[in-house]
Design a protein around this motif. Structure first.
Motif, mmCIF file in Angstrom:
data_model
loop_
_atom_site.group_PDB
_atom_site.id
_atom_site.type_symbol
_atom_site.label_atom_id
_atom_site.label_comp_id
_atom_site.label_asym_id
_atom_site.label_seq_id
_atom_site.Cartn_x
_atom_site.Cartn_y
_atom_site.Cartn_z
ATOM 1 N N ASN A 296 3.717 9.722 11.352
ATOM 2 C CA ASN A 296 3.436 9.889 9.932
ATOM 3 C C ASN A 296 2.074 10.577 9.757
ATOM 4 O O ASN A 296 1.413 10.927 10.739
ATOM 5 C CB ASN A 296 3.487 8.527 9.227
ATOM 6 C CG ASN A 296 2.499 7.533 9.836
ATOM 7 O OD1 ASN A 296 1.680 7.889 10.672
ATOM 8 N ND2 ASN A 296 2.582 6.286 9.408
ATOM 9 N N SER A 297 1.666 10.765 8.502
ATOM 10 C CA SER A 297 0.434 11.513 8.245
ATOM 11 C C SER A 297 -0.790 10.770 8.754
ATOM 12 O O SER A 297 -1.675 11.354 9.376
ATOM 13 C CB SER A 297 0.259 11.752 6.743
ATOM 14 O OG SER A 297 1.386 12.386 6.229
ATOM 15 N N ILE A 298 -0.839 9.469 8.488
ATOM 16 C CA ILE A 298 -2.048 8.716 8.797
ATOM 17 C C ILE A 298 -2.273 8.623 10.310
ATOM 18 O O ILE A 298 -3.412 8.692 10.784
ATOM 19 C CB ILE A 298 -2.037 7.314 8.108
ATOM 20 C CG1 ILE A 298 -3.429 6.673 8.121
ATOM 21 C CG2 ILE A 298 -1.027 6.375 8.712
ATOM 22 C CD1 ILE A 298 -4.391 7.231 7.139
ATOM 23 N N CYS A 299 -1.177 8.498 11.095
ATOM 24 C CA CYS A 299 -1.348 8.447 12.554
ATOM 25 C C CYS A 299 -1.629 9.826 13.138
ATOM 26 O O CYS A 299 -2.445 9.967 14.043
ATOM 27 C CB CYS A 299 -0.100 7.884 13.227
ATOM 28 S SG CYS A 299 -0.010 6.103 13.131
ATOM 29 N N VAL A 323 -4.837 6.114 -1.200
ATOM 30 C CA VAL A 323 -3.723 6.501 -2.064
ATOM 31 C C VAL A 323 -2.718 7.238 -1.194
ATOM 32 O O VAL A 323 -3.056 8.222 -0.534
ATOM 33 C CB VAL A 323 -4.185 7.415 -3.227
ATOM 34 C CG1 VAL A 323 -2.992 7.777 -4.107
ATOM 35 C CG2 VAL A 323 -5.252 6.724 -4.052
ATOM 36 N N SER A 324 -1.474 6.727 -1.199
ATOM 37 C CA SER A 324 -0.491 7.254 -0.274
ATOM 38 C C SER A 324 0.798 7.634 -0.972
ATOM 39 O O SER A 324 1.249 6.928 -1.868
ATOM 40 C CB SER A 324 -0.171 6.144 0.738
ATOM 41 O OG SER A 324 -0.339 6.613 2.023
ATOM 42 N N ASN A 325 1.365 8.750 -0.552
ATOM 43 C CA ASN A 325 2.685 9.115 -1.049
ATOM 44 C C ASN A 325 3.672 8.817 0.074
ATOM 45 O O ASN A 325 3.709 9.529 1.085
ATOM 46 C CB ASN A 325 2.699 10.593 -1.425
ATOM 47 C CG ASN A 325 4.047 11.007 -1.964
ATOM 48 O OD1 ASN A 325 4.575 12.043 -1.582
ATOM 49 N ND2 ASN A 325 4.624 10.207 -2.846
ATOM 50 N N MET A 437 -5.999 1.966 10.052
ATOM 51 C CA MET A 437 -4.548 1.977 10.310
ATOM 52 C C MET A 437 -3.952 0.630 9.863
ATOM 53 O O MET A 437 -2.903 0.579 9.226
ATOM 54 C CB MET A 437 -4.256 2.177 11.811
ATOM 55 C CG MET A 437 -4.777 3.468 12.368
ATOM 56 S SD MET A 437 -3.990 4.891 11.585
ATOM 57 C CE MET A 437 -5.381 5.995 11.459
ATOM 58 N N GLU A 438 -4.645 -0.441 10.221
ATOM 59 C CA GLU A 438 -4.180 -1.790 9.876
ATOM 60 C C GLU A 438 -4.061 -1.911 8.355
ATOM 61 O O GLU A 438 -3.056 -2.409 7.838
ATOM 62 C CB GLU A 438 -5.174 -2.812 10.431
ATOM 63 C CG GLU A 438 -4.842 -4.226 10.036
ATOM 64 C CD GLU A 438 -5.697 -5.256 10.779
ATOM 65 O OE1 GLU A 438 -6.286 -4.937 11.828
ATOM 66 O OE2 GLU A 438 -5.769 -6.392 10.293
ATOM 67 N N ASP A 439 -5.068 -1.455 7.626
ATOM 68 C CA ASP A 439 -5.030 -1.548 6.166
ATOM 69 C C ASP A 439 -3.872 -0.732 5.593
ATOM 70 O O ASP A 439 -3.205 -1.157 4.661
ATOM 71 C CB ASP A 439 -6.356 -1.071 5.568
ATOM 72 C CG ASP A 439 -7.476 -2.059 5.868
ATOM 73 O OD1 ASP A 439 -7.159 -3.188 6.282
ATOM 74 O OD2 ASP A 439 -8.655 -1.698 5.705
ATOM 75 N N PHE A 440 -3.645 0.448 6.172
ATOM 76 C CA PHE A 440 -2.535 1.269 5.697
ATOM 77 C C PHE A 440 -1.215 0.531 5.879
ATOM 78 O O PHE A 440 -0.411 0.422 4.960
ATOM 79 C CB PHE A 440 -2.505 2.619 6.445
ATOM 80 C CG PHE A 440 -1.266 3.422 6.157
ATOM 81 C CD1 PHE A 440 -1.204 4.219 5.028
ATOM 82 C CD2 PHE A 440 -0.154 3.339 6.986
ATOM 83 C CE1 PHE A 440 -0.037 4.936 4.736
ATOM 84 C CE2 PHE A 440 1.003 4.043 6.701
ATOM 85 C CZ PHE A 440 1.059 4.847 5.574
ATOM 86 N N GLY A 443 -0.930 -2.593 3.728
ATOM 87 C CA GLY A 443 -1.007 -2.341 2.288
ATOM 88 C C GLY A 443 -2.321 -2.791 1.649
ATOM 89 O O GLY A 443 -2.421 -2.898 0.427
ATOM 90 N N THR A 444 -3.356 -3.030 2.463
ATOM 91 C CA THR A 444 -4.653 -3.466 1.920
ATOM 92 C C THR A 444 -5.394 -2.269 1.303
ATOM 93 O O THR A 444 -5.582 -1.252 1.970
ATOM 94 C CB THR A 444 -5.520 -4.075 3.056
ATOM 95 O OG1 THR A 444 -4.720 -5.005 3.758
ATOM 96 C CG2 THR A 444 -6.779 -4.731 2.516
ATOM 97 N N ASP A 445 -5.815 -2.410 0.057
ATOM 98 C CA ASP A 445 -6.511 -1.343 -0.687
ATOM 99 C C ASP A 445 -5.666 -0.080 -0.827
ATOM 100 O O ASP A 445 -6.193 1.025 -0.915
ATOM 101 C CB ASP A 445 -7.834 -0.938 -0.005
ATOM 102 C CG ASP A 445 -8.817 -2.084 0.107
ATOM 103 O OD1 ASP A 445 -8.753 -2.996 -0.724
ATOM 104 O OD2 ASP A 445 -9.644 -2.061 1.042
#
Ligand code: CTP
Length: 449
Positions: A296-299, A323-325, A437-440, A443-445
């Motif tokens: 995915n994008s974040i990784c 903020v994530s789509n 990564m953990e927060d993503f 779902g934290t913040d």
């Protein structure tokens, strides 16, 4: 008085070097020895030098043959030195015959017979090649394999593919905690592993490697959970193994020079860091097996974009907003993600995407000026220092060989040999990246759009 000059790298000073220096000295009354600087060697493709410049200078000094030692730092310097020091004779070994004839215009050039049967390259090879196994199916593996040929003392001794692993396990993804017996037999003959598998597998693969006494170089994120990352570093220390984070940008000369310029105050007080990394790739979200393997994008891009933020502003931000789509119900696959950080006196933002396209630039703003790195900034060999008055602007260019990967390999090999890691990416930055990564994933913040 006849002045003689000679140049060399003098890595692991050996009999061939001393014989050359003795004969060079005998050609005249005063001998100047030029020792090559690390950057100069890097630029001419000699990247596997093991001793530091200071160690090599000390070794030359200890021969007692040099009347003066200088450092060779740039191409064309030999002409400058010959003029500056009033040199009568330039000399080197016969392996260079013809190469320095152009210096005849300035002084006499003498090639001395090279001593047969010994060289720094051989000494470096004698310490035995480090057997590295490659884990994963990403393009990073192919690049690593290609770049390893430029670093001597390294042998690629095995491949571990996740696809094979899944087939063996009748198409079920392997357990997150235990990578399985096949992985253990793959590890057995190795000294070290380079891991560029899907980040969800990193923890188990790193842990198993460390518990078996293998050194690990792993693409960021090292783990998707902060605590796991801390645990891995703890195991590495207990087992006396090197655990090093890999991210090629960190090893690019231009990038590290840029950090130094900012830290030395060239743009005044640092106020904001804005990094964008995107790329497009077709994703078949309906196919679960494919989806599992898709980054995915974040990784894919998160660690690269977070690197300058954390390296310049630190990891103690006061707040952040993600903020994530996302494309799927599990909220795991993000088409793009933007993260805004607040620090006590600064801000930062990253924008990463596998489903959007944007300008991949890096802008670092300060109270007196800013640094602009054009796209793709993560493969940077060039950047500009810009001021209100354009006449003061400066441009910087540094040769980037092999996208920085070969410098990364050299750094890993040297950390293993010296049994100490001088990481380009600090442990706390590696941990903070796992924290994001953990927060993503938890779902934290995070706000979803
Ligand atoms: N030299 C020599 N005899 C050798 C090795 C080196 O006369 N057996 C000379 C080189 O010709 C050069 C100087 O020593 O003038 C410094 O060489 P350097 O490149 O530092 O040493 P090498 O052992 O050739 O290093 P490498 O294997 O990394 O190329």
């Amino acid at each position: 008085m006849i002045k003689v000059i000679t140049y060399g790298t003098y890595d692991f000073l050996h009999y061939g070097h001393t014989r050359l220096l003795e004969r060079a000295k005998a050609l005249g009354d005063y001998l100047i020895v030029g020792v090559t600087a690390d950057d100069f060697d890097k630029n001419r493709g000699k990247i596997n030098v093991h001793q530091s410049l200071m160690e090599r200078i000390e070794a030359v000094r200890s021969t007692g043959l040099a009347d003066e030692i200088i450092i060779e730092e740039y191409e064309g310097q030999k002409i400058d030195d010959i003029k500056r020091y009033g040199i009568d004779i330039f000399t080197v070994g016969s392996d260079w015959v013809g190469k320095f004839d152009y210096l005849n215009e300035y002084c006499k050039v003498v090639y001395l017979e090279r001593t047969e049967g010994i060289s720094s390259t051989e000494i470096r090879a004698q310490s035995g090649a480090l057997k590295i196994g490659l884990v994963g199916d990403s393009v990073a593996i192919t690049k690593f394999e290609r770049e390893s040929h430029f670093v001597n003392g390294v042998k690629i001794a095995g491949f571990y593919s996740e696809t094979q692993e899944e087939d063996r396990d009748s198409h079920t993804p392997p357990d997150r905690q235990h990578p399985g017996t096949f992985y253990q037999s793959f590890l057995a003959p190795l000294d070290a592993v380079y891991i560029a598998s899907h980040p969800s597998r990193h923890y188990a693969q790193i842990r198993e490697a460390l518990l078996n006494g293998k050194h690990v170089l792993c693409e960021l994120p090292v783990s998707l959970w902060r605590e796991e990352c801390q645990e891995l570093f703890r195991i590495a220390r207990e087992r006396n193994c090197i655990l090093m984070a890999a991210l090629k940008t960190a090893y690019a000369t231009a990038y590290s020079r840029l950090l130094l310029l900012v830290k030395s105050g060239r743009i005044g007080r640092l106020v904001s860091v804005d990094a964008t990394c995107t790329s497009l790739r077709k994703v078949d979200i309906a196919n679960q097996k494919e989806y599992f393997k898709t980054w995915n994008s974040i990784c894919s891009w998160g660690p690269s974009a977070l690197l300058p933020v954390f390296q310049l502003l630190g990891t103690d931000f006061s707040s952040k907003r993600i903020v994530s789509n996302v494309m799927d119900d599990t909220k795991q696959f993000d088409l793009f993600t933007r993260i805004d950080f607040r620090y006590p006196h600064a801000v930062a933002s990253i924008k990463v995407g596998k489903g959007i396209k944007s300008e991949g630039e890096l802008i670092i703003s300060g109270t007196e000026g800013y640094i602009y790195v054009p796209a793709p900034w993560w493969k940077t060999d060039y950047f500009e220092l810009r001021y209100e008055n354009p006449a003061e602007n400066k441009r910087y260019f540094y040769q980037l060989e092999g996208e920085g990967i070969r410098y990364e390999i050299v750094s890993f090999v040297q950390a293993i040999e010296k049994k100490k890691c001088f990481p380009y990416i600090e442990e706390k930055i590696t941990e903070a990246i796992s924290g994001i990564m953990e927060d993503f994933y938890s779902g934290t913040d995070v706000e979803y759009i």
